[in-house]
Structures are given as C-alpha cells and as structure tokens.
Design a protein around this motif. Structure first.
Motif, short mmCIF file in Angstrom:
data_model
loop_
_atom_site.label_atom_id
_atom_site.label_comp_id
_atom_site.label_asym_id
_atom_site.label_seq_id
_atom_site.Cartn_x
_atom_site.Cartn_y
_atom_site.Cartn_z
N GLY A 101 0.82 -1.21 0.00
CA GLY A 101 0.00 0.00 0.00
C GLY A 101 0.85 1.26 0.00
N ILE A 102 1.96 1.24 0.74
CA ILE A 102 2.89 2.38 0.74
C ILE A 102 3.52 2.54 -0.63
N ALA A 103 3.87 1.43 -1.28
CA ALA A 103 4.41 1.52 -2.64
C ALA A 103 3.37 2.11 -3.59
N GLY A 104 2.10 1.74 -3.43
CA GLY A 104 1.03 2.32 -4.24
C GLY A 104 0.87 3.81 -3.98
N LEU A 105 1.01 4.21 -2.72
CA LEU A 105 0.94 5.63 -2.37
C LEU A 105 2.07 6.41 -3.02
N ILE A 106 3.28 5.88 -2.96
CA ILE A 106 4.42 6.57 -3.58
C ILE A 106 4.25 6.62 -5.09
N TYR A 107 3.77 5.53 -5.70
CA TYR A 107 3.54 5.53 -7.14
C TYR A 107 2.50 6.57 -7.54
N ALA A 108 1.43 6.66 -6.77
CA ALA A 108 0.38 7.63 -7.09
C ALA A 108 0.91 9.05 -7.00
N MET A 109 1.71 9.34 -5.98
CA MET A 109 2.28 10.68 -5.85
C MET A 109 3.24 10.97 -6.99
N MET A 110 4.07 9.98 -7.35
CA MET A 110 5.02 10.18 -8.45
C MET A 110 4.29 10.41 -9.78
N GLU A 111 3.31 9.57 -10.06
CA GLU A 111 2.61 9.71 -11.34
C GLU A 111 1.84 11.02 -11.42
N SER A 112 1.18 11.41 -10.34
CA SER A 112 0.44 12.67 -10.35
C SER A 112 1.38 13.86 -10.50
N GLY A 113 2.54 13.78 -9.86
CA GLY A 113 3.52 14.85 -10.00
C GLY A 113 4.08 14.94 -11.41
N ILE A 114 4.38 13.79 -12.01
CA ILE A 114 4.92 13.78 -13.37
C ILE A 114 3.89 14.29 -14.36
N VAL A 115 2.64 13.87 -14.20
CA VAL A 115 1.58 14.33 -15.11
C VAL A 115 1.34 15.83 -14.93
N ALA A 116 1.42 16.33 -13.70
CA ALA A 116 1.23 17.76 -13.47
C ALA A 116 2.35 18.59 -14.09
N VAL A 117 3.58 18.08 -14.04
CA VAL A 117 4.72 18.83 -14.58
C VAL A 117 4.73 18.76 -16.10
N THR A 118 4.55 17.56 -16.67
CA THR A 118 4.65 17.41 -18.13
C THR A 118 3.34 17.67 -18.85
N ASP A 119 2.23 17.62 -18.15
CA ASP A 119 0.88 17.80 -18.71
C ASP A 119 0.58 16.76 -19.79
N ARG A 120 1.15 15.56 -19.60
CA ARG A 120 0.89 14.43 -20.50
C ARG A 120 0.63 13.21 -19.64
N ASP A 121 -0.39 12.45 -19.98
CA ASP A 121 -0.71 11.21 -19.28
C ASP A 121 -0.57 10.07 -20.27
N ASP A 122 0.66 9.55 -20.39
CA ASP A 122 0.91 8.50 -21.36
C ASP A 122 1.70 7.37 -20.71
N VAL A 123 2.17 6.45 -21.52
CA VAL A 123 2.91 5.29 -21.02
C VAL A 123 4.20 5.72 -20.35
N TRP A 124 4.85 6.71 -20.90
CA TRP A 124 6.15 7.14 -20.36
C TRP A 124 6.01 7.78 -18.98
N SER A 125 4.91 8.43 -18.73
CA SER A 125 4.68 8.97 -17.39
C SER A 125 4.54 7.85 -16.37
N SER A 126 3.85 6.80 -16.74
CA SER A 126 3.70 5.65 -15.84
C SER A 126 5.02 4.93 -15.64
N VAL A 127 5.81 4.79 -16.69
CA VAL A 127 7.11 4.13 -16.57
C VAL A 127 8.04 4.95 -15.68
N ALA A 128 8.04 6.26 -15.86
CA ALA A 128 8.88 7.12 -15.02
C ALA A 128 8.43 7.08 -13.56
N ALA A 129 7.12 7.02 -13.34
CA ALA A 129 6.61 6.91 -11.97
C ALA A 129 7.00 5.57 -11.35
N GLY A 130 6.94 4.50 -12.11
CA GLY A 130 7.38 3.19 -11.61
C GLY A 130 8.87 3.17 -11.31
#
Length: 185
Positions: A113-142
């Motif tokens: 659950g903590i790993a899911g929390l960190i992933y969600a924060m990373m992905e939301s931060g990456i999407v907010a900065v790049t303004d793109r929600d694609d595969v690469w945002s998810s890979v970078a968050a992982g």
C-alpha cells in the motif's frame, strides 16, 4: 378509528389536480431523460480524460493495499496449515489460521500500500509537470517508486529496484492498452 368518506378521496368536478409542469409546454417524459456522459462546469475539465491526483491517490493506494492484503492472507493461511500439530483441537486450528492470515495480510498490505501511495504521488507529480498522461509517465513513476522504496539500501539496490519498477509499470500499462484494444468490444 377515523371515519373516511369514500367521496373525499376523489376531486370534485369543479376542481382539478395541480400540475407543476403545465406552463412549461413540454411533455413530462422529456424532463427525466438524463444525459449518460458527465457534465462539466468548465470546458477545461471536459478536455482532460484522466483521474485527479486525489482519485489517483485513493485508487492506487487502496487497490494495492487490498490486493496485497488478500495475497498476504492467503500466504498466512497456507503457512498456518503447514504449522498444524497432531494434538491441535479445531478451535486452536481456527485460531492459528485467523492469526496467521491476519498478521501476514496486514504486513503485505501495508508494505505494498505504501508503494502504491508513492507511485500515485510520483505519477500525479509527473503528469502535473509534463501535462501528459501516457505510457512514459507511468514508466517514469514506476522507476521513481522503485528507486525511492529501496533508496535506504544503497544506490545499486535503488537502481535495480527502479529499473524493475519501471518495467513493471510499463508492462501493466501496455497490458491495459492491449486489453482495451483486443479484448474489450
């Protein structure tokens, strides 16, 4: 018991029932045909077809915790079955199963659950900065999640966990897109 006149339930011929829709000049059936798509207040909201950061946080943390808790509970169940002794009573066996399943489920659920929390924060931060929600945002968050989760064990461990996290996130997103394209009609 009260007396009710059977004629008092029916309106008299000089009166009529009130219809609140009489001045609208619309058939009352069209008033209740609700749209199936979501209605947005602002046009900017309708252009974005993704979850908000709060929904992301709740979804990833909750689904990771639930999945890992169920898997940990199953693992605890089988370890409890292996630890039975021939002299155990039924009550003791049930107690051993419940304790072992609950303990393993909590441990696994909290860790993942903590790993899911960190992933969600990373992905939301990456999407907010790049303004793109694609595969690469998810890979970078992982990748970032794996690195952050293993950062205390050293640089090499963080790099390996980051690479594995990036691969896992990419595989999940690619699998989801393949399911959308080929399995869902």
């Amino acid at each position: 018991m009260s007396y009710s006149d059977s004629n008092s339930d029916r309106p008299s011929p000089a009166t009529r029932l009130y219809n609140p829709y009489q001045d609208l000049h619309l058939p009352s059936q069209t008033l209740y045909h609700l749209p199936t798509s979501p209605e947005f207040l602002f046009t900017e909201e309708s252009l974005r077809q993704r979850r908000s950061w709060g929904e992301n946080l709740t979804f990833y943390t909750g689904s990771a915790y639930l999945t890992a808790s169920l898997a940990g509970g199953g693992s605890g169940f089988f370890s409890a079955l292996r630890s039975f002794e021939p002299t155990d009573t039924l009550k003791l066996k049930v107690n051993r199963i419940l304790n072992s399943s609950g303990h393993s489920g909590r441990i696994w659920g909290n860790r993942v659950g903590i790993a899911g929390l960190i992933y969600a924060m990373m992905e939301s931060g990456i999407v907010a900065v790049t303004d793109r929600d694609d595969v690469w945002s998810s890979v970078a968050a992982g990748l970032g999640t794996g690195a952050v989760c293993r950062a205390a064990r050293g640089v090499r461990s963080a790099a390996v966990a980051g690479a594995l996290g990036g691969l896992a996130a990419g595989a999940v997103v690619a699998g989801k897109q393949a399911l959308k394209r080929y399995a869902m009609i």
